[in-house]
Design an enzyme around this catalytic site. Structure first.
Site, PDB file in Angstrom:
ATOM      1  N   LYS A 117       0.281 -10.927 -22.045  1.00  0.00           N
ATOM      2  CA  LYS A 117      -0.971 -11.224 -21.331  1.00  0.00           C
ATOM      3  C   LYS A 117      -1.057 -10.402 -20.052  1.00  0.00           C
ATOM      4  O   LYS A 117      -2.104  -9.829 -19.729  1.00  0.00           O
ATOM      5  CB  LYS A 117      -1.056 -12.726 -20.989  1.00  0.00           C
ATOM      6  CG  LYS A 117      -0.944 -13.644 -22.182  1.00  0.00           C
ATOM      7  CD  LYS A 117      -1.037 -15.113 -21.797  1.00  0.00           C
ATOM      8  CE  LYS A 117       0.057 -15.603 -20.866  1.00  0.00           C
ATOM      9  NZ  LYS A 117       1.419 -15.562 -21.453  1.00  0.00           N
TER      10      LYS A 117
ATOM     11  N   ARG B   6      -3.896 -23.904 -19.306  1.00  0.00           N
ATOM     12  CA  ARG B   6      -2.687 -24.023 -20.104  1.00  0.00           C
ATOM     13  C   ARG B   6      -2.517 -25.422 -20.687  1.00  0.00           C
ATOM     14  O   ARG B   6      -1.521 -25.686 -21.369  1.00  0.00           O
ATOM     15  CB  ARG B   6      -1.484 -23.738 -19.215  1.00  0.00           C
ATOM     16  CG  ARG B   6      -0.649 -22.587 -19.703  1.00  0.00           C
ATOM     17  CD  ARG B   6       0.471 -22.434 -18.737  1.00  0.00           C
ATOM     18  NE  ARG B   6       0.314 -21.175 -18.093  1.00  0.00           N
ATOM     19  CZ  ARG B   6       1.247 -20.237 -18.082  1.00  0.00           C
ATOM     20  NH1 ARG B   6       2.391 -20.442 -18.638  1.00  0.00           N
ATOM     21  NH2 ARG B   6       1.031 -19.114 -17.492  1.00  0.00           N
TER      22      ARG B   6
ATOM     23  N   ARG C 111      12.822  -8.149 -19.972  1.00  0.00           N
ATOM     24  CA  ARG C 111      11.797  -7.816 -18.969  1.00  0.00           C
ATOM     25  C   ARG C 111      12.440  -7.551 -17.604  1.00  0.00           C
ATOM     26  O   ARG C 111      13.369  -8.244 -17.190  1.00  0.00           O
ATOM     27  CB  ARG C 111      10.793  -8.960 -18.845  1.00  0.00           C
ATOM     28  CG  ARG C 111       9.797  -8.709 -17.708  1.00  0.00           C
ATOM     29  CD  ARG C 111       8.564  -9.556 -17.780  1.00  0.00           C
ATOM     30  NE  ARG C 111       8.834 -10.983 -17.723  1.00  0.00           N
ATOM     31  CZ  ARG C 111       7.895 -11.910 -17.847  1.00  0.00           C
ATOM     32  NH1 ARG C 111       6.645 -11.561 -18.058  1.00  0.00           N
ATOM     33  NH2 ARG C 111       8.207 -13.184 -17.788  1.00  0.00           N
TER      34      ARG C 111
ATOM     35  N   ARG D 199      13.222 -12.026 -13.443  1.00  0.00           N
ATOM     36  CA  ARG D 199      12.581 -13.233 -12.918  1.00  0.00           C
ATOM     37  C   ARG D 199      13.476 -14.445 -13.140  1.00  0.00           C
ATOM     38  O   ARG D 199      14.143 -14.537 -14.162  1.00  0.00           O
ATOM     39  CB  ARG D 199      11.245 -13.451 -13.659  1.00  0.00           C
ATOM     40  CG  ARG D 199      10.038 -13.086 -12.835  1.00  0.00           C
ATOM     41  CD  ARG D 199       8.768 -13.046 -13.631  1.00  0.00           C
ATOM     42  NE  ARG D 199       8.428 -14.278 -14.343  1.00  0.00           N
ATOM     43  CZ  ARG D 199       7.286 -14.459 -15.011  1.00  0.00           C
ATOM     44  NH1 ARG D 199       6.385 -13.488 -15.037  1.00  0.00           N
ATOM     45  NH2 ARG D 199       7.040 -15.572 -15.648  1.00  0.00           N
TER      46      ARG D 199
ATOM     47  N   ARG E  28      10.274 -22.971 -21.547  1.00  0.00           N
ATOM     48  CA  ARG E  28       8.880 -22.492 -21.436  1.00  0.00           C
ATOM     49  C   ARG E  28       8.204 -22.459 -22.804  1.00  0.00           C
ATOM     50  O   ARG E  28       7.030 -22.802 -22.937  1.00  0.00           O
ATOM     51  CB  ARG E  28       8.851 -21.103 -20.784  1.00  0.00           C
ATOM     52  CG  ARG E  28       9.164 -21.149 -19.294  1.00  0.00           C
ATOM     53  CD  ARG E  28       9.530 -19.793 -18.763  1.00  0.00           C
ATOM     54  NE  ARG E  28       8.431 -18.850 -18.799  1.00  0.00           N
ATOM     55  CZ  ARG E  28       8.589 -17.528 -18.685  1.00  0.00           C
ATOM     56  NH1 ARG E  28       9.800 -17.005 -18.543  1.00  0.00           N
ATOM     57  NH2 ARG E  28       7.545 -16.743 -18.712  1.00  0.00           N
TER      58      ARG E  28
END
Ligand code: AP5
Length: 226
Positions: A16, A91, A130, A163, A174
């Protein structure tokens, strides 16, 4: 395209943010990513950040009332008058209902909701690799989108970090939250004929091309309806 009120929906790591950044540049619309807004609040140690941090670190969603207030005030800004891109909001179904009410009060509605879809295995690979720019949040991947120099952001030269919520156990949490609380939005928006699906497992360029093709079709349909 003006008057485009767009939501990017999808599991964590579906791309996203990657697509949102491109769309922001291509369409020149304000881009509101709730994850970025919350991480900035945590960094600046604001009241919002202090409330959100414990939820984010666990991989849980922050409470609806906290996030609804933060987004509602942005949608009323003059810069959002001709359209906006929302990433990571809504969400939950209560957030979607609050968004509809806030837009209705402004005499607006959503144009479309783009579901960028990938499976859980792909999410684990993407988030595990990531790397995020510490200063401005630019996103890389050690395998799929490596920076030119290891550990350094191509755009602004700042350090690339992992992160806190990209640790394996938090990624799992998550994903659970996504399936339990966010996935019901697929049926919610499908029922309103607002949902469009994009295969997020293709390469970023291909996903971007597919999104532009969909938006062009939407514009055509909108023009024909006039
Ligand atoms: P947020 O920051 O929104 O996290 P997220 O939805 O989990 O999304 P990500 O930022 O992890 O992934 P993305 O889909 O943007 O993928 P990206 O482009 O980076 O939210 C963080 C937290 O804030 C939440 O857990 C929650 O606590 C809180 N929060 C936020 N909004 C909230 C709300 N509305 N309500 C309550 N709480 C909220 O890509 C991922 C990786 O894959 C990158 O390395 C990228 O380079 C790579 N990649 C991207 N596309 C491709 C591709 N096509 N092929 C191969 N690799 C790709």
């Amino acid at each position: 395209m003006s008057g485009l009120n767009l939501v990017l929906l999808g599991p964590p790591g579906s791309g996203k943010g990657t697509q949102g950044e491109r769309l922001q540049e291509d369409l020149r619309l304000p881009y509101y990513a709730t994850g970025d807004i919350l991480r900035a609040a945590v960094r600046d140690e604001t009241e919002l950040g202090r409330t959100a941090k414990e939820y984010m670190d666990r991989g849980d969603l922050v409470p609806d009332d906290v996030i609804v207030g933060a987004i509602g005030e942005r949608l009323a800004l003059p810069e959002a008058a001709d359209g906006f891109i929302l990433d990571g909001f809504p969400r939950t179904v209560p957030q979607a209902e609050a968004l509809a009410a806030a837009l209705s009060a402004l005499g607006k509605g959503l144009t479309t909701v783009l579901l960028v879809d990938v499976d859980d295995g792909e999410v684990m690979k993407r988030l595990g690799g990531r790397r995020t720019c510490a200063e401005n949040g630019h996103v890389f991947h050690i395998e799929f989108n490596p920076p030119q120099q290891d550990g350094v952001c191509d755009v602004d030269g700042s350090t690339l970090i992992v992160r806190d919520d990209d640790k394996p156990d938090v990624i799992g949490r998550r994903l659970d939250q996504y399936h339990e609380k966010t996935e019901p939005l697929i049926a919610f928006y499908d029922h309103q004929s607002l949902l469009r699906r994009v295969d997020g497992s293709a390469a970023p360029e291909e996903v971007a091309t597919e999104i532009h093709r969909m938006l062009a079709t939407l514009k055509l349909e909108g023009d024909e309806a006039l």
